[in-house]
Design a protein around this motif. Structure first.
Motif, PDB file in Angstrom:
ATOM      1  N   ASP A  42      41.083 -32.000  42.062  1.00 26.22           N
ATOM      2  CA  ASP A  42      40.935 -31.740  40.628  1.00 26.22           C
ATOM      3  C   ASP A  42      41.457 -30.361  40.247  1.00 26.22           C
ATOM      4  OD1 ASP A  42      39.812 -34.229  40.328  1.00 26.22           O
ATOM      5  OD2 ASP A  42      37.745 -33.484  40.344  1.00 26.22           O
ATOM      6  N   VAL A  43      41.066 -29.345  41.016  1.00 29.85           N
ATOM      7  CA  VAL A  43      41.514 -27.982  40.714  1.00 29.85           C
ATOM      8  C   VAL A  43      43.019 -27.872  40.873  1.00 29.85           C
ATOM      9  CG1 VAL A  43      41.415 -25.569  41.500  1.00 29.85           C
ATOM     10  CG2 VAL A  43      39.313 -26.897  41.263  1.00 29.85           C
ATOM     11  N   TYR A  44      43.524 -28.409  41.958  1.00 30.47           N
ATOM     12  CA  TYR A  44      44.965 -28.386  42.210  1.00 30.47           C
ATOM     13  C   TYR A  44      45.720 -29.027  41.049  1.00 30.47           C
ATOM     14  CZ  TYR A  44      49.430 -29.594  44.365  1.00 30.47           C
ATOM     15  OH  TYR A  44      50.763 -29.749  44.621  1.00 30.47           O
ATOM     16  N   TRP A  45      45.254 -30.218  40.638  1.00 30.97           N
ATOM     17  CA  TRP A  45      45.937 -30.932  39.571  1.00 30.97           C
ATOM     18  C   TRP A  45      45.846 -30.229  38.235  1.00 30.97           C
ATOM     19  CZ3 TRP A  45      49.662 -33.616  38.220  1.00 30.97           C
ATOM     20  CH2 TRP A  45      50.258 -34.448  39.140  1.00 30.97           C
ATOM     21  N   ASN A  46      44.678 -29.697  37.915  1.00 26.96           N
ATOM     22  CA  ASN A  46      44.531 -29.017  36.627  1.00 26.96           C
ATOM     23  C   ASN A  46      45.477 -27.831  36.518  1.00 26.96           C
ATOM     24  OD1 ASN A  46      42.616 -30.827  35.706  1.00 26.96           O
ATOM     25  ND2 ASN A  46      40.898 -29.606  36.446  1.00 26.96           N
ATOM     26  N   VAL A  47      45.581 -27.056  37.572  1.00 28.45           N
ATOM     27  CA  VAL A  47      46.480 -25.898  37.566  1.00 28.45           C
ATOM     28  C   VAL A  47      47.933 -26.355  37.547  1.00 28.45           C
ATOM     29  CG1 VAL A  47      47.261 -23.912  38.919  1.00 28.45           C
ATOM     30  CG2 VAL A  47      44.821 -24.379  38.680  1.00 28.45           C
ATOM     31  N   TYR A  48      48.264 -27.336  38.370  1.00 26.21           N
ATOM     32  CA  TYR A  48      49.640 -27.819  38.474  1.00 26.21           C
ATOM     33  C   TYR A  48      50.120 -28.386  37.142  1.00 26.21           C
ATOM     34  CZ  TYR A  48      53.653 -30.384  40.355  1.00 26.21           C
ATOM     35  OH  TYR A  48      54.908 -30.856  40.613  1.00 26.21           O
ATOM     36  N   ILE A  49      49.330 -29.271  36.555  1.00 29.29           N
ATOM     37  CA  ILE A  49      49.722 -29.904  35.294  1.00 29.29           C
ATOM     38  C   ILE A  49      49.781 -28.883  34.165  1.00 29.29           C
ATOM     39  CG2 ILE A  49      48.909 -31.514  33.516  1.00 29.29           C
ATOM     40  CD1 ILE A  49      50.362 -32.850  35.802  1.00 29.29           C
ATOM     41  N   GLU A  50      48.839 -27.968  34.139  1.00 29.57           N
ATOM     42  CA  GLU A  50      48.852 -26.942  33.085  1.00 29.57           C
ATOM     43  C   GLU A  50      50.153 -26.138  33.124  1.00 29.57           C
ATOM     44  OE1 GLU A  50      46.492 -22.817  32.262  1.00 29.57           O
ATOM     45  OE2 GLU A  50      45.277 -24.559  32.782  1.00 29.57           O
ATOM     46  N   GLU A  51      50.557 -25.737  34.304  1.00 37.42           N
ATOM     47  CA  GLU A  51      51.788 -24.959  34.427  1.00 37.42           C
ATOM     48  C   GLU A  51      53.026 -25.794  34.115  1.00 37.42           C
ATOM     49  OE1 GLU A  51      52.138 -21.639  34.863  1.00 37.42           O
ATOM     50  OE2 GLU A  51      49.960 -21.661  34.617  1.00 37.42           O
ATOM     51  N   ARG A  52      53.049 -27.015  34.598  1.00 35.39           N
ATOM     52  CA  ARG A  52      54.231 -27.851  34.373  1.00 35.39           C
ATOM     53  C   ARG A  52      54.370 -28.277  32.913  1.00 35.39           C
ATOM     54  NH1 ARG A  52      56.933 -29.560  39.157  1.00 35.39           N
ATOM     55  NH2 ARG A  52      58.449 -30.233  37.631  1.00 35.39           N
ATOM     56  N   GLU A  63      53.484 -38.229  33.078  1.00 34.89           N
ATOM     57  CA  GLU A  63      54.345 -38.979  33.998  1.00 34.89           C
ATOM     58  C   GLU A  63      54.159 -38.493  35.439  1.00 34.89           C
ATOM     59  OE1 GLU A  63      59.100 -39.888  34.740  1.00 34.89           O
ATOM     60  OE2 GLU A  63      58.501 -38.365  33.293  1.00 34.89           O
ATOM     61  N   MET A  64      54.068 -37.185  35.617  1.00 37.39           N
ATOM     62  CA  MET A  64      53.866 -36.630  36.956  1.00 37.39           C
ATOM     63  C   MET A  64      52.527 -37.088  37.532  1.00 37.39           C
ATOM     64  SD  MET A  64      55.060 -32.715  36.600  1.00 37.39           S
ATOM     65  CE  MET A  64      56.558 -32.300  35.753  1.00 37.39           C
ATOM     66  N   TYR A  65      51.498 -37.048  36.697  1.00 38.42           N
ATOM     67  CA  TYR A  65      50.169 -37.444  37.154  1.00 38.42           C
ATOM     68  C   TYR A  65      50.164 -38.917  37.560  1.00 38.42           C
ATOM     69  CZ  TYR A  65      45.086 -37.566  37.400  1.00 38.42           C
ATOM     70  OH  TYR A  65      43.802 -37.701  37.846  1.00 38.42           O
ATOM     71  N   ARG A  66      50.725 -39.756  36.727  1.00 36.53           N
ATOM     72  CA  ARG A  66      50.771 -41.198  37.006  1.00 36.53           C
ATOM     73  C   ARG A  66      51.549 -41.480  38.289  1.00 36.53           C
ATOM     74  NH1 ARG A  66      54.226 -45.561  34.906  1.00 36.53           N
ATOM     75  NH2 ARG A  66      53.060 -47.484  35.152  1.00 36.53           N
ATOM     76  N   ASN A  67      52.690 -40.835  38.444  1.00 36.05           N
ATOM     77  CA  ASN A  67      53.489 -41.039  39.653  1.00 36.05           C
ATOM     78  C   ASN A  67      52.783 -40.509  40.895  1.00 36.05           C
ATOM     79  OD1 ASN A  67      55.469 -42.324  38.238  1.00 36.05           O
ATOM     80  ND2 ASN A  67      56.890 -40.613  38.235  1.00 36.05           N
ATOM     81  N   THR A  68      52.050 -39.413  40.749  1.00 33.65           N
ATOM     82  CA  THR A  68      51.300 -38.884  41.885  1.00 33.65           C
ATOM     83  C   THR A  68      50.267 -39.896  42.355  1.00 33.65           C
ATOM     84  OG1 THR A  68      51.622 -36.571  41.314  1.00 33.65           O
ATOM     85  CG2 THR A  68      49.686 -37.081  42.616  1.00 33.65           C
ATOM     86  N   ILE A  69      49.585 -40.525  41.408  1.00 34.59           N
ATOM     87  CA  ILE A  69      48.608 -41.549  41.786  1.00 34.59           C
ATOM     88  C   ILE A  69      49.317 -42.682  42.535  1.00 34.59           C
ATOM     89  CG2 ILE A  69      46.999 -43.283  40.910  1.00 34.59           C
ATOM     90  CD1 ILE A  69      46.356 -41.330  38.621  1.00 34.59           C
TER      91      ILE A  69
END
Length: 180
Positions: A42-52, A63-69
């Motif tokens: 969760d922490v990794y994703w929140n930081v990653y998505i926020e920056e991207r 799209e990145m989140y969906r593809n990661t899943i």
């Protein structure tokens, strides 16, 4: 670390291994450690998505989140079917191993549907997160339910000597040539 290739592949690897660790800790009777593994994602994703999303926009972040899943589902399929990386997970062999392996397979099929099926194309980021969390949480609860009534396993066992007597180094002698 990132790889050249499809979006979400590199982060899918990270998520898959953390989920495997979470299930392994859950079945070993360590719910706190399991929660920590999932919190890492969760922490990794929140930081990653926020920056991207700052540079690429919200639609790209979704799209990145969906593809990661989806890619996490691919790697969890490898774990479940081919035993890849399972030797690195903190789970003993036997029935517990089989339960974790089956749960990885269940999560992988849910993730493949979420990540690559047309039925989730219109979901926004929050809805995708809910799908992800419900998929993982249901399996963590299932794995924990299989351990009801058992004591948590210890990660390290004491030797019989250490448990039965006090060990002293009183009689250890160092030759004079090694004391200078």
């Amino acid at each position: 670390m990132s790889y050249a290739g499809p979006i979400g592949r590199d982060t899918g690897i990270i998520a898959a291994f953390a989920i495997g660790c979470a299930l392994s800790h859950a079945i070993s009777g360590h719910p706190g450690a399991a929660a920590d593994c999932l919190r890492f994602i969760d922490v990794y994703w929140n930081v990653y998505i926020e920056e991207r999303t700052k540079t690429e926009g919200a639609a790209r972040g979704r799209e990145m989140y969906r593809n990661t899943i989806g890619w996490a589902g691919v790697f969890l399929t490898f774990y479940a079917l081919l035993d890849i990386h399972l030797e690195f997970l903190p789970v003993p062999s036997g029935k517990d191993y089989d339960v974790v392996k089956d749960s990885l397979g269940v999560i992988s099929s849910k993730f493949l549907r979420i990540g690559f099926s047309s039925c989730t194309e219109e979901l926004d980021l929050e809805e995708l997160k809910e799908e992800y969390e419900s998929s993982v949480d249901s399996e963590v609860l299932f794995v924990q339910s299989t351990t009801q009534g058992r004591r948590p396993s210890r990660t390290r066992r004491s030797s019989i000597l250490r448990d039965s007597v006090t060990v002293s180094d009183t009689y250890v002698q160092i030759p004079p040539s090694q004391t200078n």
